[in-house]
Write a protein that holds these residues in place. Structure first.
Motif, short mmCIF file in Angstrom:
data_model
loop_
_atom_site.label_atom_id
_atom_site.label_comp_id
_atom_site.label_asym_id
_atom_site.label_seq_id
_atom_site.Cartn_x
_atom_site.Cartn_y
_atom_site.Cartn_z
N GLY A 122 0.82 -1.19 0.00
CA GLY A 122 0.00 0.00 0.00
C GLY A 122 0.86 1.25 0.00
N MET A 123 0.22 2.37 0.27
CA MET A 123 0.93 3.64 0.31
C MET A 123 0.79 4.28 1.68
SD MET A 123 0.10 5.01 -3.57
CE MET A 123 1.31 6.33 -3.49
N GLY A 124 0.85 3.43 2.71
CA GLY A 124 0.74 3.92 4.08
C GLY A 124 -0.57 3.54 4.72
N ARG A 125 -0.79 4.05 5.91
CA ARG A 125 -1.94 3.61 6.70
C ARG A 125 -3.28 3.99 6.09
NH1 ARG A 125 -3.87 7.68 10.28
NH2 ARG A 125 -2.67 9.62 10.19
N HIS A 126 -3.29 4.90 5.12
CA HIS A 126 -4.55 5.27 4.48
C HIS A 126 -4.93 4.34 3.34
CE1 HIS A 126 -5.00 8.77 6.97
NE2 HIS A 126 -3.81 9.23 6.61
N THR A 127 -4.11 3.35 3.05
CA THR A 127 -4.54 2.24 2.22
C THR A 127 -5.15 1.22 3.17
OG1 THR A 127 -2.78 2.59 0.58
CG2 THR A 127 -3.83 0.43 0.63
N VAL A 128 -6.47 1.07 3.13
CA VAL A 128 -7.20 0.32 4.16
C VAL A 128 -7.95 -0.85 3.52
CG1 VAL A 128 -8.96 0.44 5.96
CG2 VAL A 128 -7.48 2.42 5.52
N ILE A 129 -7.75 -2.03 4.08
CA ILE A 129 -8.48 -3.22 3.63
C ILE A 129 -9.43 -3.65 4.74
CG2 ILE A 129 -8.28 -5.62 2.87
CD1 ILE A 129 -5.55 -4.92 1.75
N LYS A 130 -10.72 -3.74 4.40
CA LYS A 130 -11.77 -4.13 5.33
C LYS A 130 -12.58 -5.29 4.75
CE LYS A 130 -12.59 0.31 7.65
NZ LYS A 130 -13.64 1.32 8.00
N PRO A 131 -13.37 -5.97 5.58
CA PRO A 131 -14.22 -7.04 5.05
C PRO A 131 -15.18 -6.52 3.99
CG PRO A 131 -14.12 -7.16 7.44
CD PRO A 131 -13.48 -5.86 7.05
N SER A 132 -15.55 -7.39 3.07
CA SER A 132 -16.49 -7.03 2.01
C SER A 132 -17.85 -6.73 2.61
CB SER A 132 -16.60 -8.16 0.99
OG SER A 132 -17.55 -7.84 0.01
N THR A 133 -18.51 -5.75 2.05
CA THR A 133 -19.87 -5.39 2.46
C THR A 133 -20.92 -5.93 1.51
OG1 THR A 133 -19.63 -3.29 1.27
CG2 THR A 133 -19.11 -3.28 3.62
N LYS A 134 -20.48 -6.70 0.50
CA LYS A 134 -21.43 -7.28 -0.44
C LYS A 134 -20.88 -8.62 -0.91
CE LYS A 134 -19.39 -4.65 -4.27
NZ LYS A 134 -19.66 -3.68 -5.35
N LYS A 135 -21.70 -9.37 -1.57
CA LYS A 135 -21.30 -10.69 -2.05
C LYS A 135 -20.26 -10.53 -3.15
CE LYS A 135 -23.14 -15.11 -3.67
NZ LYS A 135 -22.47 -15.84 -2.58
N THR A 136 -19.13 -11.18 -2.97
CA THR A 136 -18.05 -11.14 -3.94
C THR A 136 -17.60 -12.57 -4.24
OG1 THR A 136 -16.41 -10.97 -2.17
CG2 THR A 136 -17.23 -8.91 -3.10
N PRO A 137 -16.83 -12.77 -5.31
CA PRO A 137 -16.31 -14.12 -5.58
C PRO A 137 -15.57 -14.66 -4.35
CG PRO A 137 -15.91 -12.68 -7.45
CD PRO A 137 -16.44 -11.80 -6.35
N ALA A 138 -15.93 -15.85 -3.91
CA ALA A 138 -15.40 -16.40 -2.67
C ALA A 138 -13.95 -16.84 -2.83
CB ALA A 138 -16.25 -17.57 -2.21
N ASN A 139 -13.17 -16.67 -1.78
CA ASN A 139 -11.88 -17.34 -1.68
C ASN A 139 -11.73 -17.85 -0.25
OD1 ASN A 139 -10.73 -15.25 -0.01
ND2 ASN A 139 -10.26 -14.06 -1.85
N THR A 140 -10.80 -18.75 -0.06
CA THR A 140 -10.69 -19.37 1.27
C THR A 140 -10.24 -18.37 2.33
OG1 THR A 140 -8.45 -20.12 0.72
CG2 THR A 140 -10.25 -21.66 0.30
N CYS A 141 -9.57 -17.32 1.92
CA CYS A 141 -9.16 -16.29 2.87
C CYS A 141 -10.39 -15.60 3.46
CB CYS A 141 -8.26 -15.28 2.18
SG CYS A 141 -7.45 -14.11 3.30
#
Length: 353
Positions: A75-94
């Protein structure tokens, strides 16, 4: 040397017009830039070994699974944020496991030399960054915040580097490294894993090292957890140990956490060893850790809950002050543990300072 200015493809070490010839194809890697609204996973899936996936500032609602060796996810620092999906997306085991970023290989084919860096991963039900069956994984400058169990966790892996991360307010350990999360097995050799220069605040435990050998935990800032550092073994062989906990700042880990299936209620534990051998605890600052748990105190050597005695552990040259019930606590019966050169006021039993 001609300087390359490309948004999507970045020239790496290309020597043009210098008489040295063009760089070999293996030296030219791709940087795939992900913008808000785009999929990090699609860029990861398209990447080849040695590529970089660069995620620009913004909030991305997805889980990301990595299995490409040599990949850098940055990312480009703490403002690159990854959160859980809020909608149905293609599933992966992660995602199905409740994790944010997963770097996963297999027993026969470890994923080598992946880097995860400079981003925030938060709000996942289980783990912010999870790795399994990796060799040479680096996690650096990652903020793992308010995840349900672990901030950053690794199992069945070797030569991991966890440096400069912040793990705050996670349900269990800020950083958790283990032989395996689920099975009962003897300690694994990490071949020199390093946990260093991390900030670990507000978790149940700052750092947990479970059933591992040959690694170091050093120069970390560990405060306001229920417990600072746990090094844990059990009755399986080989024992956990032959590792170093050095130069850490372990202060005021006095939050109160309820008991679990494995542990009693925790409060006021600085550095705890249980069921280990040949652990070197040296040059740490351990202060103001106070509680009434069986595991409370500054540096605590505790006979494990399955009855395994710690042996040949060395506690030396630490600075301890105002820990309760004592600066050094040992419930071990083995006479092979040593205590020398520590600056402290009180111990249980007496005579260990």
């Amino acid at each position: 040397m001609k300087k390359c200015h490309v948004v999507y493809l970045v020239c790496t070490a290309a020597m043009i017009g210098t008489g040295l010839g063009a760089a070999p194809a293996s030296a030219i890697h791709t940087t795939r830039v992900v913008l808000p609204g785009q999929s990090i996973q699609k860029a990861v899936d398209a990447a080849r070994p040695g590529d970089t996936v660069l995620v620009t500032p913004g909030t991305y609602h997805e889980s990301v699974q990595v299995s490409t060796p040599g990949l850098t996810l940055r990312g480009m620092g703490r403002h690159t944020v990854i959160k859980p999906s809020t909608k149905k997306t293609p599933a992966n085991t992660c995602a199905e496991g409740g994790n944010g970023i997963c770097v996963v290989g297999t027993t026969a084919d470890k994923v080598e030399d992946v880097t995860v860096a400079s981003l925030t991963v938060t709000g996942f039900a289980r783990t912010g960054v999870l790795s399994k069956h990796t060799d040479g994984l680096t996690v650096r400058n990652v903020s793992a915040v308010k995840n349900g169990i672990w901030g950053i966790a690794q199992e069945y892996s070797v030569r991991g580097v966890f440096r400069g991360n912040t793990a705050e307010d996670n349900g269990d350990a800020g950083i958790f490294v283990a032989n395996t999360i689920t099975a009962e097995e003897g300690a694994h050799d990490t071949r020199g894993a390093i946990v260093e220069h991390n900030r670990l605040d507000g978790n149940r435990i700052g750092v947990t090292v479970r059933r591992l050998r040959n690694l170091s935990v050093e120069n970390n800032h560990i405060t306001d957890n229920c417990a600072g550092v746990f090094v844990v073994g059990d009755e399986n062989m080989p024992k956990a140990g032959d590792l170093t906990v050095r130069d850490n700042y372990v202060v005021s880990n006095n939050r109160s956490c309820p008991k679990t299936e494995r542990l009693p209620a925790l409060q006021g534990s600085g550095i705890v060893l249980t069921g280990t051998e040949k652990v070197r605890i040296t040059d740490n600052t351990v202060m103001n850790n106070a509680g009434t748990s069986p595991l409370s105190g500054g540096i605590v050597l505790f006979k494990s809950f399955v009855g395994v005695t710690g042996e040949h552990n060395e506690v030396s040259d630490n600075r301890l002050h105002a820990n309760a019930p004592a600066d050094i606590v040992s419930t071990e019966t083995a006479g092979t543990n040593t205590f020398k050169g520590n600056t402290c006021t009180a111990s249980k039993p007496s005579g260990l300072c």
